[in-house]
Design a protein around this motif. Structure first.
Motif, PDB file in Angstrom:
ATOM      1  N   LYS A 152       0.841  -1.193   0.000  1.00  0.00           N
ATOM      2  CA  LYS A 152       0.000   0.000   0.000  1.00  0.00           C
ATOM      3  C   LYS A 152       0.878   1.245   0.000  1.00  0.00           C
ATOM      4  N   PRO A 153       0.794   2.084  -1.039  1.00  0.00           N
ATOM      5  CA  PRO A 153       1.692   3.246  -1.140  1.00  0.00           C
ATOM      6  C   PRO A 153       1.482   4.247  -0.004  1.00  0.00           C
ATOM      7  N   VAL A 154       2.522   5.009   0.277  1.00  0.00           N
ATOM      8  CA  VAL A 154       2.441   6.092   1.251  1.00  0.00           C
ATOM      9  C   VAL A 154       2.707   7.405   0.508  1.00  0.00           C
ATOM     10  N   ALA A 155       2.016   8.456   0.917  1.00  0.00           N
ATOM     11  CA  ALA A 155       2.167   9.763   0.261  1.00  0.00           C
ATOM     12  C   ALA A 155       3.382  10.505   0.806  1.00  0.00           C
ATOM     13  N   ILE A 156       3.768  11.560   0.113  1.00  0.00           N
ATOM     14  CA  ILE A 156       4.831  12.432   0.599  1.00  0.00           C
ATOM     15  C   ILE A 156       4.273  13.832   0.822  1.00  0.00           C
ATOM     16  N   CYS A 157       5.006  14.596   1.593  1.00  0.00           N
ATOM     17  CA  CYS A 157       4.568  15.935   2.004  1.00  0.00           C
ATOM     18  C   CYS A 157       5.710  16.907   1.799  1.00  0.00           C
ATOM     19  N   VAL A 158       5.412  18.069   1.230  1.00  0.00           N
ATOM     20  CA  VAL A 158       6.406  19.132   1.045  1.00  0.00           C
ATOM     21  C   VAL A 158       5.838  20.459   1.550  1.00  0.00           C
ATOM     22  N   GLY A 159       6.684  21.492   1.520  1.00  0.00           N
ATOM     23  CA  GLY A 159       6.295  22.745   2.154  1.00  0.00           C
ATOM     24  C   GLY A 159       5.775  23.823   1.241  1.00  0.00           C
ATOM     25  N   ASP A 160       5.974  23.700  -0.084  1.00  0.00           N
ATOM     26  CA  ASP A 160       5.461  24.738  -0.989  1.00  0.00           C
ATOM     27  C   ASP A 160       5.247  24.161  -2.382  1.00  0.00           C
ATOM     28  N   LEU A 161       4.633  24.957  -3.252  1.00  0.00           N
ATOM     29  CA  LEU A 161       4.214  24.480  -4.575  1.00  0.00           C
ATOM     30  C   LEU A 161       5.393  24.142  -5.480  1.00  0.00           C
ATOM     31  N   TYR A 162       6.489  24.878  -5.367  1.00  0.00           N
ATOM     32  CA  TYR A 162       7.629  24.604  -6.233  1.00  0.00           C
ATOM     33  C   TYR A 162       8.235  23.238  -5.932  1.00  0.00           C
ATOM     34  N   LYS A 163       8.184  22.839  -4.670  1.00  0.00           N
ATOM     35  CA  LYS A 163       8.732  21.523  -4.317  1.00  0.00           C
ATOM     36  C   LYS A 163       7.813  20.392  -4.778  1.00  0.00           C
ATOM     37  N   VAL A 164       6.528  20.691  -5.005  1.00  0.00           N
ATOM     38  CA  VAL A 164       5.630  19.672  -5.562  1.00  0.00           C
ATOM     39  C   VAL A 164       6.196  19.170  -6.887  1.00  0.00           C
ATOM     40  N   CYS A 165       6.626  20.078  -7.746  1.00  0.00           N
ATOM     41  CA  CYS A 165       7.140  19.691  -9.059  1.00  0.00           C
ATOM     42  C   CYS A 165       8.576  19.185  -9.002  1.00  0.00           C
ATOM     43  N   THR A 215       0.255  11.585  -9.019  1.00  0.00           N
ATOM     44  CA  THR A 215       0.761  11.727 -10.382  1.00  0.00           C
ATOM     45  C   THR A 215       2.070  10.947 -10.490  1.00  0.00           C
ATOM     46  N   GLU A 216       2.776  11.090 -11.612  1.00  0.00           N
ATOM     47  CA  GLU A 216       4.031  10.368 -11.787  1.00  0.00           C
ATOM     48  C   GLU A 216       5.095  10.903 -10.828  1.00  0.00           C
ATOM     49  N   ARG A 217       5.960  10.029 -10.371  1.00  0.00           N
ATOM     50  CA  ARG A 217       7.028  10.418  -9.472  1.00  0.00           C
ATOM     51  C   ARG A 217       8.212  10.987 -10.251  1.00  0.00           C
ATOM     52  N   SER A 218       8.987  11.834  -9.598  1.00  0.00           N
ATOM     53  CA  SER A 218      10.214  12.365 -10.187  1.00  0.00           C
ATOM     54  C   SER A 218      11.337  11.348 -10.032  1.00  0.00           C
ATOM     55  N   PRO A 219      12.311  11.329 -10.954  1.00  0.00           N
ATOM     56  CA  PRO A 219      13.473  10.451 -10.789  1.00  0.00           C
ATOM     57  C   PRO A 219      14.266  10.753  -9.518  1.00  0.00           C
ATOM     58  N   SER A 220      14.077  11.949  -8.963  1.00  0.00           N
ATOM     59  CA  SER A 220      14.811  12.321  -7.747  1.00  0.00           C
ATOM     60  C   SER A 220      14.293  11.614  -6.504  1.00  0.00           C
ATOM     61  N   ASN A 222      13.215   8.779  -3.875  1.00  0.00           N
ATOM     62  CA  ASN A 222      13.710   7.480  -3.449  1.00  0.00           C
ATOM     63  C   ASN A 222      12.973   6.349  -4.183  1.00  0.00           C
ATOM     64  N   ASN A 223      13.702   5.543  -4.965  1.00  0.00           N
ATOM     65  CA  ASN A 223      13.031   4.518  -5.775  1.00  0.00           C
ATOM     66  C   ASN A 223      12.592   3.310  -4.961  1.00  0.00           C
ATOM     67  N   THR A 224      12.950   3.261  -3.678  1.00  0.00           N
ATOM     68  CA  THR A 224      12.445   2.179  -2.832  1.00  0.00           C
ATOM     69  C   THR A 224      11.170   2.590  -2.096  1.00  0.00           C
ATOM     70  N   LEU A 225      10.769   3.843  -2.269  1.00  0.00           N
ATOM     71  CA  LEU A 225       9.486   4.300  -1.722  1.00  0.00           C
ATOM     72  C   LEU A 225       8.390   3.936  -2.716  1.00  0.00           C
ATOM     73  N   ASN A 226       7.428   3.130  -2.289  1.00  0.00           N
ATOM     74  CA  ASN A 226       6.363   2.655  -3.188  1.00  0.00           C
ATOM     75  C   ASN A 226       6.945   2.035  -4.463  1.00  0.00           C
ATOM     76  N   VAL A 232       3.012   8.620  -7.243  1.00  0.00           N
ATOM     77  CA  VAL A 232       3.167   9.021  -5.846  1.00  0.00           C
ATOM     78  C   VAL A 232       2.117  10.075  -5.528  1.00  0.00           C
ATOM     79  N   GLY A 233       1.590  10.035  -4.307  1.00  0.00           N
ATOM     80  CA  GLY A 233       0.693  11.080  -3.832  1.00  0.00           C
ATOM     81  C   GLY A 233       1.494  12.143  -3.116  1.00  0.00           C
ATOM     82  N   ILE A 234       1.185  13.391  -3.364  1.00  0.00           N
ATOM     83  CA  ILE A 234       1.921  14.489  -2.744  1.00  0.00           C
ATOM     84  C   ILE A 234       0.947  15.537  -2.241  1.00  0.00           C
ATOM     85  N   ARG A 235       1.266  16.136  -1.092  1.00  0.00           N
ATOM     86  CA  ARG A 235       0.413  17.197  -0.568  1.00  0.00           C
ATOM     87  C   ARG A 235       1.231  18.249   0.148  1.00  0.00           C
TER      88      ARG A 235
END
Length: 342
Positions: A152-165, A215-220, A222-226, A232-235
């Motif tokens: 079951k995947p886990v989401a990630i969390c960031v602090g602003d919109l630029y880090k979402v991308c 949406t799709e994950r970035s290559p940056s 961690n490839n062992t996450l999900n 990946v889910g991001i918020r």
């Protein structure tokens, strides 16, 4: 009752193992620390047995130390029953202040997270448990604490919109669709994968807030996450502390609800007290989620709304209604012309 005072040298915390003549059966008291106080001057009327010494701390020059009134260093002591926590528990507890920037708490959490620790913290909807998303060992520990299905995947969390991308990639079809809707086709040549660009307005309409975008994950990332999915889910939670913490870390947190998988979500730290001994720290901000009310919930116990942007870039799917369903659907359909699919 035997009076037994224990020295606890963790930063910003003082532990009182037992009180003499204690009517509330207290085991621990946590005090934001800055300045060592005189035991004789500040504790003689506290009801403590003074045959054993203790290190007492306060966060400012004028704060009181008075266990008799229930106030320590200007804070309400944490009241934890001795039948809940083992005496050797090393979990650190932090109470957020609404009158300062909580920089001390942030720095303490940064150190814990960098050591691979797991921290329970408040969000805009629920209490969550988090670790560094880039640490494989910490993520494995997070799954173990939650008793979560490893598939079951886990989401990630960031602090602003630029880090979402920075940590995700959106379909090219979405970028083209949004640019056409907003009349921004001439901006496409400047669009970089790691920058919101023409998608900034769409992201700003949903975040910060109680929405998780899949949406799709970035290559940056961690490839062992999900590892079983490219998504990946991001918020970006609309909560100052967690935004400040993730911005200080400069990397994403793996974030999931503070409960054993399948159990009810938590609005207060008492709701997940069974997890306390397994955590490295708990950040307390009282009750959370009270700003989100919908037709079926008194509070936001269903968590964030989870929306997946599909690969065609012109449609989306709601994976979990959550507490922002109506607004999320309205924004994506009415303002940006995307289609809701079932």
């Amino acid at each position: 009752m035997n009076s037994n005072l224990v020295r606890f040298r963790a930063t910003y915390i003082c532990v009182l193992k037992e009180f003499t003549n204690c009517q509330n059966n207290l085991r621990f008291v946590f005090i934001p620390s800055r300045r060592k106080l005189s035991t004789t001057n500040h504790c003689k009327n506290s009801g403590l047995n003074m045959s054993t010494t203790i290190n007492c701390y306060s966060s400012s020059e004028n704060e009181s130390f008075n266990t008799g009134s229930g106030i320590i260093g200007g804070y309400e002591p944490a009241k934890i029953s001795s039948n809940i926590l083992p005496s050797a528990m090393k979990t650190k507890f932090f109470k957020l202040s609404h009158t300062n920037d909580n920089e001390d708490v942030i720095e303490s959490c940064v150190r814990i997270l960098h050591r691979g620790g797991i921290v329970a913290l408040p969000t805009d909807t629920l209490y969550g448990v988090a670790c560094l998303a880039q640490s494989t060992e910490a993520v494995e520990k997070l799954y173990e604490i939650k008793a979560r299905n490893p598939l079951k995947p886990v989401a990630i969390c960031v602090g602003d919109l630029y880090k979402v991308c920075q940590w995700t990639r959106f379909p090219q079809g979405l970028i083209q669709s949004v640019s056409k809707t907003l009349g921004l086709e001439d901006k496409l040549d400047c669009q970089r994968p790691s920058s919101p660009g023409v998608l900034y307005g769409l992201l700003e309409d949903l975040l910060p807030g109680p929405v998780t975008i899949v949406t799709e994950r970035s290559p940056s990332l961690n490839n062992t996450l999900n590892p079983k999915t490219s998504l990946v889910g991001i918020r970006v939670p609309d909560h100052k502390f967690i935004k400040d913490l993730t911005n200080r870390l400069r990397e994403p947190l793996a974030l999931t609800s503070a409960n054993v998988s399948g159990e009810e979500s938590s609005l207060r730290i008492d709701d997940f007290r069974s997890l306390w001994p397994k955590l490295d720290a708990v950040v307390d901000d009282g009750e959370v989620g009270t700003r989100y009310v919908n037709k079926t919930l008194q509070y936001a116990k269903e968590g964030s709304t989870v929306v997946q942007i599909l690969n065609d870039g012109v449609s989306f799917k709601i994976l979990r209604p959550g507490c922002a369903y109506e607004n999320t659907v309205s924004v994506l359909k009415c303002k940006y012309g995307l289609k809701l699919t079932m």
